[in-house]
Design a protein around this motif. Structure first.
Motif, PDB file in Angstrom:
ATOM      1  N   THR A   7      -1.116   2.358  10.142  1.00 21.38           N
ATOM      2  CA  THR A   7      -1.599   3.740  10.119  1.00 21.38           C
ATOM      3  C   THR A   7      -2.438   3.981  11.375  1.00 21.38           C
ATOM      4  O   THR A   7      -2.916   3.037  12.007  1.00 21.38           O
ATOM      5  N   LEU A  41      -3.668  11.137   5.286  1.00 22.50           N
ATOM      6  CA  LEU A  41      -4.189  10.156   4.328  1.00 22.50           C
ATOM      7  C   LEU A  41      -5.393  10.663   3.547  1.00 22.50           C
ATOM      8  O   LEU A  41      -5.812  10.027   2.574  1.00 22.50           O
ATOM      9  N   THR A  47      -0.199  10.750   0.932  1.00 19.87           N
ATOM     10  CA  THR A  47      -0.285   9.295   1.125  1.00 19.87           C
ATOM     11  C   THR A  47       0.766   8.578   0.276  1.00 19.87           C
ATOM     12  O   THR A  47       1.478   7.689   0.752  1.00 19.87           O
ATOM     13  N   HIS A  61      -4.321  -0.878   8.513  1.00 25.56           N
ATOM     14  CA  HIS A  61      -4.834   0.486   8.331  1.00 25.56           C
ATOM     15  C   HIS A  61      -5.869   0.814   9.413  1.00 25.56           C
ATOM     16  O   HIS A  61      -7.030   0.444   9.301  1.00 25.56           O
ATOM     17  N   VAL A  90      -5.352   4.779   0.632  1.00 23.93           N
ATOM     18  CA  VAL A  90      -4.534   3.678   1.161  1.00 23.93           C
ATOM     19  C   VAL A  90      -4.627   2.468   0.233  1.00 23.93           C
ATOM     20  O   VAL A  90      -3.615   1.844  -0.106  1.00 23.93           O
ATOM     21  N   CYS A  94      -1.599   0.892  -1.804  1.00 24.09           N
ATOM     22  CA  CYS A  94      -1.210  -0.506  -1.534  1.00 24.09           C
ATOM     23  C   CYS A  94      -1.050  -1.260  -2.844  1.00 24.09           C
ATOM     24  O   CYS A  94      -0.098  -2.022  -3.028  1.00 24.09           O
TER      25      CYS A  94
END
Ligand code: GFB
Length: 319
Positions: A7, A41, A47, A61, A90, A94
């Motif tokens: 990112t 994001l 996202t 990230h 994020v 994840c």
């Protein structure tokens, strides 16, 4: 083939990672560089859609709402909220999408401000992140970034995720942000010295020039991030910086920039501007114990390369 999503892919560090990845292709890994155009994001729906599309096995990230001293002072709310939102979304995605490794960023500005915390001694190491308030000049950003450490450790403990956090010192290099109000000091000085050379005006440095900083060149940092992605799997943050002996004053940095341009007139210091944090000396002992063979680019050489990049890309640089 494992996909590693980066990112902040079109930012300074994102560009540096792309450059370094090209230097030594890694069998079995492909890198996808994404930026706000592919998904904001700070927006959870955007996202998720990004993760849905890319389906990464790993994430580096780098995306953040960043800026120098004067942006932090002016936009504490946005620096706090935008970074909290991005990092939370994020990490949540994840976990949801089964990402095997996440590398997130702190910064050395998050550590306790020593003048407010007599119990903190310099150089600072990774163990004191939460042992006192950060410097007021970037409190919002610092507290948001401290939560990266907290959230990473919680996801490790509760969900067994291999999330790590790295703490770079002040970064500079090609593709930086050169905007007068928002940029960090080195890109700001590069832009100002360039204008002084081309306009025959004075090269003006804000503040006294006395504060001290450690700086890391973005290609060096990119190599460290890639090394950490493949080789650092510990819960605690890892400082990424040259050693304390590499600490320089803002005045010395200005002189490096002037030398790179061949600016021969006196450098002017405008003390109407604040100095911000005086120093935040960190040790890189932990990094050197894990990666003893790593070598940082000498500062004068890195600044010359950064100046040359700006001179060659002045018309397209982020101003
Ligand atoms: O990189 P910088 O803006 O932020 O550096 P910090 C600020 C120092 O550079 C102050 C001096 O001492 C300024 O007086 N300076 C001189 C200038 N001329 C200029 C100029 O034209 N522009 C700027 N920006 N500074 C940052 C945090 O703190 O550290 C970030 O704000 C991030 O969030 C970064 O964490 C690592 O080094 O003070």
């Amino acid at each position: 083939m494992k996909t590693i999503m980066v990112t902040g892919g079109r930012g300074m560090l994102g560009h540096a990672v792309e450059q370094v990845v090209g230097e030594e292709p890694r069998a079995g890994s492909r890198f996808e560089f994404v930026d706000i155009e592919e998904g904001d994001l700070t927006d959870k729906v955007a996202t998720r859609a990004l993760f849905e599309r890319v389906r990464p096995h790993g994430v580096i990230h780098l995306a953040a709402d960043v800026g120098g001293l004067y942006k932090n002072v002016a936009q504490g709310v946005e620096m706090f909220e935008n970074n909290l939102l991005m990092n939370m979304h994020v990490m949540q995605c994840c976990r949801e999408f089964g990402v095997e490794k996440l590398v997130s960023c702190l910064s050395t500005c998050v550590f306790p401000e020593q003048t407010l915390c007599p119990h903190i001694t310099l150089p600072i190491d990774e163990t004191v992140v939460h042992m006192g308030p950060p410097h007021p000049s970037n409190e919002g950003y610092a507290y948001a970034k401290r939560m990266v450490d907290v959230q990473s450790r919680y996801y490790r403990r509760q969900y067994g995720r291999n999330f790590i956090s790295l703490a770079p010192t002040n970064i500079f290099g090609p593709h930086d942000n050169y905007s007068p109000e928002h940029s960090h000091v080195i890109p700001a000085l590069i832009r100002k010295c360039d204008e002084a050379m081309r306009g025959g005006t004075d090269f003006v440095v804000w503040g006294s020039g006395k504060p001290l900083r450690q700086f890391v060149y973005s290609p060096d940092l990119a190599r460290l991030f890639l090394w950490a992605f493949f080789h650092y799997d510990e819960a605690d943050p890892l400082i990424l910086a040259p050693g304390p002996e590499q600490e320089v004053s803002i005045g010395q940095i200005a002189q490096h920039v002037a030398n790179a341009f061949g600016y021969a007139k006196p450098i002017v210091f405008d003390t109407n501007y604040s100095d911000g944090q005086h120093r935040r000396t960190v040790t890189n002992q932990k990094l050197m114990s894990r990666y003893p063979e790593f070598r940082f680019t000498p500062l004068a050489e890195a600044i010359k390369a950064s100046v040359a990049w700006f001179q060659a890309n002045r018309t397209t640089a982020r101003l």
